[in-house]
Design a protein around this motif. Sequence first.
Motif, mmCIF file in Angstrom:
data_model
loop_
_atom_site.group_PDB
_atom_site.id
_atom_site.type_symbol
_atom_site.label_atom_id
_atom_site.label_comp_id
_atom_site.label_asym_id
_atom_site.label_seq_id
_atom_site.Cartn_x
_atom_site.Cartn_y
_atom_site.Cartn_z
ATOM 1 N N SER A 154 59.370 66.530 54.519
ATOM 2 C CA SER A 154 60.695 66.670 53.905
ATOM 3 C C SER A 154 61.749 65.820 54.603
ATOM 4 O O SER A 154 62.827 65.580 54.056
ATOM 5 C CB SER A 154 61.137 68.140 53.941
ATOM 6 O OG SER A 154 60.302 68.953 53.139
ATOM 7 N N ARG A 155 61.431 65.378 55.829
ATOM 8 C CA ARG A 155 62.415 64.635 56.632
ATOM 9 C C ARG A 155 61.763 63.366 57.181
ATOM 10 O O ARG A 155 61.554 63.235 58.397
ATOM 11 C CB ARG A 155 62.930 65.527 57.764
ATOM 12 C CG ARG A 155 63.635 66.792 57.266
ATOM 13 C CD ARG A 155 63.855 67.804 58.372
ATOM 14 N NE ARG A 155 64.545 68.977 57.872
ATOM 15 C CZ ARG A 155 63.925 70.019 57.291
ATOM 16 N NH1 ARG A 155 62.597 70.010 57.139
ATOM 17 N NH2 ARG A 155 64.617 71.054 56.857
ATOM 18 N N THR A 208 57.175 64.516 50.859
ATOM 19 C CA THR A 208 57.119 65.450 49.738
ATOM 20 C C THR A 208 57.104 64.664 48.430
ATOM 21 O O THR A 208 57.727 63.604 48.320
ATOM 22 C CB THR A 208 58.319 66.406 49.731
ATOM 23 O OG1 THR A 208 59.524 65.643 49.699
ATOM 24 C CG2 THR A 208 58.321 67.291 50.968
ATOM 25 N N SER A 212 58.492 65.410 45.717
ATOM 26 C CA SER A 212 59.820 65.445 45.109
ATOM 27 C C SER A 212 60.799 64.516 45.814
ATOM 28 O O SER A 212 61.846 64.173 45.251
ATOM 29 C CB SER A 212 60.378 66.874 45.157
ATOM 30 O OG SER A 212 60.604 67.278 46.511
ATOM 31 N N LYS A 222 62.457 65.449 48.270
ATOM 32 C CA LYS A 222 63.522 66.347 48.739
ATOM 33 C C LYS A 222 63.011 67.245 49.861
ATOM 34 O O LYS A 222 61.819 67.312 50.133
ATOM 35 C CB LYS A 222 64.023 67.218 47.581
ATOM 36 C CG LYS A 222 64.564 66.425 46.399
ATOM 37 C CD LYS A 222 64.947 67.382 45.275
ATOM 38 C CE LYS A 222 65.459 66.609 44.057
ATOM 39 N NZ LYS A 222 65.789 67.522 42.929
ATOM 40 N N ILE A 223 63.947 67.947 50.496
ATOM 41 C CA ILE A 223 63.578 68.957 51.488
ATOM 42 C C ILE A 223 63.057 70.173 50.748
ATOM 43 O O ILE A 223 63.772 70.768 49.928
ATOM 44 C CB ILE A 223 64.780 69.335 52.368
ATOM 45 C CG1 ILE A 223 65.194 68.144 53.241
ATOM 46 C CG2 ILE A 223 64.449 70.549 53.239
ATOM 47 C CD1 ILE A 223 66.426 68.386 54.086
ATOM 48 N N GLU A 224 61.806 70.522 50.990
ATOM 49 C CA GLU A 224 61.188 71.665 50.303
ATOM 50 C C GLU A 224 61.375 72.943 51.130
ATOM 51 O O GLU A 224 61.069 72.974 52.319
ATOM 52 C CB GLU A 224 59.701 71.400 50.085
ATOM 53 C CG GLU A 224 59.409 70.256 49.116
ATOM 54 C CD GLU A 224 59.703 70.640 47.670
ATOM 55 O OE1 GLU A 224 60.022 71.819 47.412
ATOM 56 O OE2 GLU A 224 59.625 69.750 46.798
#
Length: 493
Positions: A314-315, A464, A466, A468-470
């Motif tokens: 996510s990062r 991820t 997406s 994005k941060i999940e």
Amino acid sequence: MYQAIILGFILIITLYVLKRMREPKLNMPPLIRYKFPIIGHTYSYLYNTEEFLKQCRKEYGDIFCLYIWGQVRIIVGKEHSQEVLSRDDVFDFSKAIERIFPGDVMLKTLERFTNTSKVLKEYVLNKMKFYNERMQNSLYSATKKQIGECDEPKVIYNIYNLITKIISAPIANIFVGEEISQYEEIITTFAEFTSDSAIFLMIPPILDFIYPGLQNYINRIILRLGLYNPAVKHQNILIKHLKKQICKRLQDKEKNGESWKRPDDFLQDTMEEEDFDPNNVDYPFIADKLGVFIFVSIHSTSSTCANAIIDLASRPEYMQELYEEQLEVHKEADENGILPFEALNNMKKLDSFIRESLRLTGFITGLQHAILKDYTFSNGLQVPEDYLIDLYFDDIYVDESLQGPNPKSFEPFRHLDANVPASKVTRNYLAFGGGKHACPGRQFAINEIKFFMHYAILKYNFRTESGKIEEKTRLGPMTSPSSCGVVFEKRNK
């Protein structure tokens, strides 16, 4: 029909009134007001946990009571949590587990196994350095099998399930030996034993609305009558392989005498205990013994590892810095790519990342303890015997005075200057409990996660799907790793 419904309703109300009548009249922490009889705070606790508890803390202080699942539950915040963890003569974690999980009935010979911590320490924890090479070889082999080369980007959903198989490989190797751990059904048993057995924890204790403990009582009856036991299939698999392996070892030892090469694993240590009878091997007991350690190790280690992978995916802005650290650490590896045990101490940024991931796992309350006898906290409030206490994690983890600036923010290198490794228990970090009964296997778990992530960071780029941060999947005050897609692709050196 209607008469039965009316009688049932009268019975529920009667039990409810009797239950309230027997509640003690000590100087107890304040009971938060609730609107609905029987249901009490259950709905708010499950579906609005964070805001609900924050409001309760603001209005009623560090210790307060809620009415959840038909019984009064005591919530203890940051100011008195250490009293709970340090007074093991009053507050007992294992007794609380017994009241919600019938493990002693599921594993029928479990009552004979009373020295779990000592056995774990002597057979495994004291030998971590000895098992170093085997752990890494097994981890890397399992990773290649489960994730693959990823020459083309590969999306993996619900990574927790995959991680359990990877984490299970070295644990099975160390517990039952290199030969048995090669069987797929053994790895499956290690990976699925906990999740299958935890069904009794996943079922909402609706029957406790009628009377506290009724749900656990019914679960125990189901197990004792043999109507359902999710552990049986795994016990049978373990026993099948244990019989072959133990017989083989006994025969080889007798045949080869002094030239016999002793296997090094938990199983062999068990076979050399004083009460082990080679002429009458108690296979169910050994299988249950293994079941205990599988239950307490695989799920927690796999969840922590899966969360750390998703947090990093996510990062991706932190990937390069961690990659450079692992490149430097890998210079210590031998010609086969195996790191010396001491190399773990040089993974400082990775260790800090894992600790931050554990700190922000998202559990709002946890570490439930049963009260063994009436107790008066340092602030004068009293709690009675037989009640349950939950520690208010959020009260600790979002406190700036305990965590530093921006306590809600994921800052992966927050712990570097503090010199507190991921396995170290402190007053502001309760991932492994605290006091005398802090998780004894925490160092083993963190080592395994660090070795895996070292290999994964060097071999793959991951993010991820997406972009994005999940966030974690939330269920009331608890969380589980996200089932989001994580994209793995082979790293270009």
